[in-house]
Motif scaffolding. Structure first.
Motif, mmCIF file in Angstrom:
data_model
loop_
_atom_site.group_PDB
_atom_site.id
_atom_site.type_symbol
_atom_site.label_atom_id
_atom_site.label_comp_id
_atom_site.label_asym_id
_atom_site.label_seq_id
_atom_site.Cartn_x
_atom_site.Cartn_y
_atom_site.Cartn_z
ATOM 1 N N LYS A 74 0.850 -1.195 0.000
ATOM 2 C CA LYS A 74 0.000 0.000 0.000
ATOM 3 C C LYS A 74 0.881 1.239 0.000
ATOM 4 N N VAL A 75 0.441 2.242 -0.754
ATOM 5 C CA VAL A 75 1.091 3.552 -0.757
ATOM 6 C C VAL A 75 -0.036 4.573 -0.781
ATOM 7 N N HIS A 76 0.020 5.544 0.115
ATOM 8 C CA HIS A 76 -1.036 6.553 0.110
ATOM 9 C C HIS A 76 -0.576 7.847 0.788
ATOM 10 N N TYR A 77 -1.332 8.913 0.477
ATOM 11 C CA TYR A 77 -1.130 10.186 1.159
ATOM 12 C C TYR A 77 -1.776 10.081 2.537
ATOM 13 N N ASP A 78 -1.151 10.679 3.535
ATOM 14 C CA ASP A 78 -1.655 10.589 4.901
ATOM 15 C C ASP A 78 -1.716 11.984 5.507
ATOM 16 N N ALA A 79 -2.928 12.437 5.783
ATOM 17 C CA ALA A 79 -3.123 13.765 6.368
ATOM 18 C C ALA A 79 -2.682 13.824 7.828
ATOM 19 N N LYS A 80 -2.484 12.672 8.458
ATOM 20 C CA LYS A 80 -2.114 12.649 9.867
ATOM 21 C C LYS A 80 -0.618 12.843 10.097
ATOM 22 N N LEU A 81 0.184 12.650 9.049
ATOM 23 C CA LEU A 81 1.629 12.869 9.217
ATOM 24 C C LEU A 81 1.871 14.352 9.404
ATOM 25 N N VAL A 83 4.570 17.517 9.886
ATOM 26 C CA VAL A 83 5.925 17.998 9.660
ATOM 27 C C VAL A 83 6.593 18.323 10.989
ATOM 28 N N LEU A 84 5.806 18.798 11.951
ATOM 29 C CA LEU A 84 6.378 19.175 13.240
ATOM 30 C C LEU A 84 7.021 17.982 13.953
ATOM 31 N N GLN A 85 6.518 16.779 13.700
ATOM 32 C CA GLN A 85 7.124 15.591 14.290
ATOM 33 C C GLN A 85 8.173 15.004 13.346
ATOM 34 N N HIS A 86 8.577 15.773 12.355
ATOM 35 C CA HIS A 86 9.608 15.392 11.387
ATOM 36 C C HIS A 86 9.208 14.168 10.583
ATOM 37 N N ALA A 87 7.945 14.018 10.292
ATOM 38 C CA ALA A 87 7.492 12.890 9.487
ATOM 39 C C ALA A 87 6.907 13.411 8.176
ATOM 40 N N LEU A 88 7.686 13.328 7.128
ATOM 41 C CA LEU A 88 7.204 13.710 5.801
ATOM 42 C C LEU A 88 6.712 12.479 5.054
ATOM 43 N N GLY A 89 7.176 11.354 5.506
ATOM 44 C CA GLY A 89 6.768 10.085 4.940
ATOM 45 C C GLY A 89 7.180 8.998 5.905
ATOM 46 N N GLU A 107 4.203 -0.822 3.727
ATOM 47 C CA GLU A 107 3.334 0.304 3.417
ATOM 48 C C GLU A 107 4.152 1.585 3.458
ATOM 49 N N ILE A 108 3.885 2.460 2.514
ATOM 50 C CA ILE A 108 4.508 3.790 2.505
ATOM 51 C C ILE A 108 3.397 4.816 2.629
ATOM 52 N N ARG A 109 3.611 5.751 3.536
ATOM 53 C CA ARG A 109 2.683 6.879 3.706
ATOM 54 C C ARG A 109 3.460 8.157 3.429
ATOM 55 N N ILE A 110 2.858 9.023 2.644
ATOM 56 C CA ILE A 110 3.480 10.294 2.283
ATOM 57 C C ILE A 110 2.585 11.409 2.830
ATOM 58 N N ALA A 111 3.180 12.391 3.476
ATOM 59 C CA ALA A 111 2.407 13.497 4.044
ATOM 60 C C ALA A 111 1.598 14.187 2.950
ATOM 61 N N LEU A 122 8.272 15.682 -4.219
ATOM 62 C CA LEU A 122 7.568 14.404 -4.116
ATOM 63 C C LEU A 122 8.527 13.265 -4.463
ATOM 64 N N LYS A 123 9.295 13.443 -5.530
ATOM 65 C CA LYS A 123 10.231 12.387 -5.924
ATOM 66 C C LYS A 123 11.255 12.140 -4.821
ATOM 67 N N MET A 124 11.765 13.213 -4.218
ATOM 68 C CA MET A 124 12.770 13.060 -3.165
ATOM 69 C C MET A 124 12.227 12.259 -1.985
ATOM 70 N N ILE A 125 11.011 12.554 -1.551
ATOM 71 C CA ILE A 125 10.467 11.859 -0.384
ATOM 72 C C ILE A 125 10.113 10.411 -0.737
ATOM 73 N N VAL A 126 9.651 10.154 -1.952
ATOM 74 C CA VAL A 126 9.353 8.788 -2.377
ATOM 75 C C VAL A 126 10.648 7.979 -2.465
ATOM 76 N N VAL A 127 11.688 8.562 -3.028
ATOM 77 C CA VAL A 127 12.994 7.898 -3.101
ATOM 78 C C VAL A 127 13.470 7.547 -1.690
ATOM 79 N N HIS A 128 13.329 8.485 -0.766
ATOM 80 C CA HIS A 128 13.735 8.264 0.620
ATOM 81 C C HIS A 128 12.998 7.057 1.209
ATOM 82 N N GLU A 129 11.697 7.025 1.043
ATOM 83 C CA GLU A 129 10.916 5.932 1.629
ATOM 84 C C GLU A 129 11.180 4.608 0.917
ATOM 85 N N LEU A 130 11.376 4.633 -0.391
ATOM 86 C CA LEU A 130 11.708 3.402 -1.112
ATOM 87 C C LEU A 130 13.059 2.845 -0.669
#
Length: 172
Positions: A74-81, A83-89, A107-111, A122-130
């Protein structure tokens, strides 16, 4: 003597960077040119708006660079992530039972802020999570893998930090 932390709360994203670099950023902010500078370099939007499009985007990058990595469930955008908790993905692994076998669900969640962010970010954060599919920790090997998938990874990470600063400054 260690360098002082950035004076503006928005500059917290640059903690750990050299003071001379932080001063350059403060100069761009004072001149009102930081957002303009970023827009010039990374202004192009992306079309990856839905969770399905995000999954397809991640799969495409994974197939290009990480063919032998475990599959994504699963990969999806997550409104709960936040930035203040340093979670971009996030990349999560959870065991699941399938018949008599134990398999790992990935599972990957992207803010959600990346729905509207420039395509490069977007590419940078996806690359990071991959990269976490192969390297769990933020080690030298992890960042080498990120650089392999996106040669401008380090610059994009820094520019993303600047983008977060512009978002914080826009709130005030």
């Amino acid at each position: 003597m260690s360098p002082a932390l950035p004076s503006s709360p928005a500059l917290k994203y640059l903690a750990g960077y050299p003071p001379a670099l932080i001063q350059q950023v403060q100069g761009l902010i004072a001149e009102g040119r930081l957002a303009e500078s970023l827009a010039r370099r990374h202004g192009e939007p992306h079309e990856v708006r839905s969770d399905k499009a995000l999954f397809d985007y991640c799969q495409s990058l994974k197939e290009r660079h990480l063919r032998n990595a475990p599959p994504l469930d699963k990969v999806h955008y997550d409104a709960k992530l936040r930035v203040l908790q340093h979670a971009l993905g996030t990349h999560t692994r959870a065991p699941k039972v399938q018949g008599s076998k134990l398999k790992m669900r990935r599972e990957i969640r992207i803010a959600s802020l990346f729905r509207e962010a420039p395509a490069n970010f977007l590419k940078m954060i996806v690359v990071h999570e991959l990269a976490h599919l192969r390297e769990l920790e933020h080690s030298r090997a992890f960042y080498q893998l990120c650089q392999h998938m996106e040669p401008d990874y380090a610059q994009l990470e820094f520019d993303l930090r600047l983008y977060l600063i512009t978002l914080e400054l826009a709130k005030t």
